[in-house]
Design an enzyme around this catalytic site. Structure first.
Site, short mmCIF file in Angstrom:
data_model
loop_
_atom_site.label_atom_id
_atom_site.label_comp_id
_atom_site.label_asym_id
_atom_site.label_seq_id
_atom_site.Cartn_x
_atom_site.Cartn_y
_atom_site.Cartn_z
N ASN A 156 2.23 5.95 -2.24
CA ASN A 156 3.44 7.38 -1.83
C ASN A 156 4.19 8.03 -2.31
OD1 ASN A 156 1.32 7.04 0.94
ND2 ASN A 156 2.84 5.64 1.87
N ARG A 209 0.98 -0.96 -0.04
CA ARG A 209 0.01 -0.27 -0.61
C ARG A 209 0.93 1.33 -0.12
NH1 ARG A 209 -6.05 1.18 3.40
NH2 ARG A 209 -5.82 3.00 2.13
N1 LIG Z 1 -8.50 9.01 3.64
C1 LIG Z 1 -7.17 8.93 2.81
O1 LIG Z 1 -7.40 7.81 2.43
C2 LIG Z 1 -7.05 10.26 2.17
C3 LIG Z 1 -6.54 10.21 0.26
C4 LIG Z 1 -6.49 11.47 -0.11
C5 LIG Z 1 -6.74 12.69 0.57
N2 LIG Z 1 -7.41 12.46 2.00
C6 LIG Z 1 -7.85 13.76 2.64
O2 LIG Z 1 -9.05 14.36 1.58
C7 LIG Z 1 -8.50 15.78 2.37
C8 LIG Z 1 -8.41 16.59 0.89
O3 LIG Z 1 -9.97 16.13 0.04
P1 LIG Z 1 -10.44 16.99 -0.48
O4 LIG Z 1 -8.88 17.54 -1.37
O5 LIG Z 1 -11.26 16.45 -1.60
O6 LIG Z 1 -10.59 18.69 0.71
P2 LIG Z 1 -12.30 18.82 0.66
O7 LIG Z 1 -12.87 17.92 1.30
O8 LIG Z 1 -11.84 20.34 1.68
O9 LIG Z 1 -13.02 19.92 -0.55
C9 LIG Z 1 -12.17 20.49 -1.12
C10 LIG Z 1 -13.45 22.43 -1.21
O10 LIG Z 1 -14.11 21.66 -2.39
C11 LIG Z 1 -15.85 21.83 -1.65
N3 LIG Z 1 -16.50 20.91 -2.75
C12 LIG Z 1 -16.52 19.60 -2.13
N4 LIG Z 1 -17.69 19.46 -3.21
C13 LIG Z 1 -17.56 19.60 -4.29
C14 LIG Z 1 -18.50 19.91 -5.30
N5 LIG Z 1 -19.02 19.26 -5.53
N6 LIG Z 1 -18.40 21.47 -5.72
C15 LIG Z 1 -18.14 22.59 -5.36
N7 LIG Z 1 -17.16 22.34 -4.33
C16 LIG Z 1 -16.95 21.47 -3.69
C17 LIG Z 1 -15.44 21.89 -0.51
O11 LIG Z 1 -16.18 22.75 -0.03
C18 LIG Z 1 -14.49 21.80 -0.04
O12 LIG Z 1 -14.41 23.29 0.36
C19 LIG Z 1 -7.57 15.90 3.16
O13 LIG Z 1 -8.07 15.85 4.33
C20 LIG Z 1 -6.71 14.67 3.24
O14 LIG Z 1 -5.70 14.63 4.22
C21 LIG Z 1 -7.56 11.06 2.71
#
Ligand SMILES: NC(=O)c1ccc[n+]([C@@H]2O[C@H](COP(=O)([O-])OP(=O)(O)OC[C@H]3O[C@@H](n4cnc5c(N)ncnc54)[C@H](O)[C@@H]3O)[C@@H](O)[C@H]2O)c1
Ligand SMILES: [Zn+2]
Length: 377
Positions: free
Chosen positions: A259, A255
């Site tokens: 990274n 996994r």
């Molecule tokens: N669990 C895992 O395996 C894993 C893997 C990668 C990243 N992550 C985590 O994911 C997070 C980042 O995720 P992200 O990039 O989705 O960020 P996010 O969830 O903060 O979304 C980014 C922004 O987009 C907005 N948004 C969401 N959907 C939208 C849509 N359809 N239309 C318009 N705006 C929308 C949200 O309100 C937010 O302001 C981090 O915290 C990271 O640590 C987790």
């Protein structure tokens, strides 16, 4: 002294934790999503978690489709952004669910990006010692990456994702129409993780993106559906072989190979956070992949053509490619405190040829020498 001994035997297959990822590019996806949830819910309550932005954009039609089927839905809305991934926020969400009368049969639905997915999955895994949850990812990053694989978590003041669980959802439903409200930068940032999956495990996926850069960049739903499905299949296969990221000795790095691009990428991401123009996670990962390609070539272990190929692909996708600008002493200092250190070495994920990865333990100092040295040339 006679010590009593009690054996605790856990069945090897406690429960079936397999689940589906459904990728739906068509209008009316909320109806099909609601059918899927309805079928699983019986008469149970639904706890819907979302953030403020998604609540305004996509919650109404999804909540509407659920209630139309007679499901009782309690919605909790958290503020947008990474700050909602906190223990304090997790407590508030659990309190709201308790107040709404959710029980162990209830289904929790996380509607949003990676933040809502990670927070919702975390609270679902500990609320009443675990309630089933459904991920409805609404960012491209969440659809290709964070919603798959069962990592949940919140941040501590001292670092990201320091508290969390491995907890698999019962269903992931990617409604691609939600992507229409994302801006171009968010699409590009999600594409970076797709490129990563291609680079480490599926040359065909990488080439497919190369062939239709413009369609990818424009967020063409039919094309994205194809890419997302392929990318989720790759991640699912990698995760199935090494759910808890403990088998770095597996071919390709288990996994941990996910990274790729993240060692230098994370350092660039945090360095950029305090500037006037912070990078998106995916943008930083794009730069991190360029750095990893450069390191691989210099170490004689990686594909020599990869950096040029990645640079041109990232450029076409609208991702930054100005790696040299980011290779400062401060960034390299951050690399050396990266959490993926094994002893005094960093396990770097490299691509030896397109679609194949390997793990190379490298001294942190060597990483700095190579990246700064190459920069000067
Ligand atoms: N669990 C895992 O395996 C894993 C893997 C990668 C990243 N992550 C985590 O994911 C997070 C980042 O995720 P992200 O990039 O989705 O960020 P996010 O969830 O903060 O979304 C980014 C922004 O987009 C907005 N948004 C969401 N959907 C939208 C849509 N359809 N239309 C318009 N705006 C929308 C949200 O309100 C937010 O302001 C981090 O915290 C990271 O640590 C987790
Ligand atoms: Zn990532």
């Amino acid at each position: 002294v006679s010590i009593a001994k009690v054996e605790v035997r856990l069945p090897s297959l406690e429960l079936d934790r397999s689940y589906r990822i459904l990728i739906d590019p068509d209008e009316g996806a909320e109806e099909r999503l609601a059918d899927e949830i309805h079928r699983r819910a019986g008469g149970a309550r639904i706890g819907l978690l979302t953030d403020e932005t998604v609540a305004g954009l996509h919650w109404p039609r999804i909540e509407g489709a659920l209630t139309q089927r007679g499901l009782r839905v309690a919605t909790v809305v958290v503020p947008d952004g990474e700050n909602s991934k906190s223990l304090g926020r997790a407590e508030l969400v659990a309190q709201a669910w308790a107040k709404a009368g959710l029980d162990r049969k209830s289904i929790v639905v996380a509607l949003g990006g990676g933040v809502v997915g990670d927070l919702g999955g975390f609270v679902a895994s500990v609320f009443l010692r675990g309630v089933p949850y459904v991920q409805v990812p609404t960012t491209l990053l969440a659809q290709v990456d964070s919603s798959v694989g069962g990592k949940t978590g919140v941040n501590l003041p001292s670092g990201k994702n320091l508290v969390g669980t491995f907890y698999q959802p019962m269903l992931v439903y990617a409604d691609l129409t939600t992507l229409q409200t994302l801006d171009a930068r968010d699409i590009a940032a999600g594409l970076a993780e797709l490129v990563k999956h291609g680079a480490i495990a599926d040359a065909g996926l990488f080439e497919l993106i190369e062939q239709r850069v413009d369609a990818a960049r424009a967020g063409d739903p039919g094309f994205l559906a194809q890419l997302i499905a392929r990318s989720c299949a790759i991640k699912a296969e990698i995760v199935a072989a090494d759910e808890r990221e403990t088998a770095i000795d597996l071919p390709g790095g288990g996994r941990a190979r996910l990274n790729f691009g993240h060692t230098v990428g994370h350092a660039i991401e945090s360095a950029s956070a305090h500037t006037a123009a912070p990078l998106r996670h995916g943008e930083a990962v794009g730069l991190g992949m360029l750095a990893a390609a450069r390191l691989g070539a210099a170490l004689g272990l990686g594909d020599r053509t990869l950096e040029a190929r990645l640079t041109s692909l990232c450029h076409g996708l609208g991702l930054p490619t100005d790696l040299d600008r980011w290779l400062t002493a401060a960034v390299l200092e951050r690399v050396t405190v990266d959490k993926k250190r094994a002893g005094n070495r960093i396990n770097l994920i490299l691509v030896d040829r397109l679609g194949s990865s390997l793990v190379a333990p490298v001294e942190p100092q060597r990483i700095g020498e190579i990246l700064l040295g190459e920069k000067r040339r």
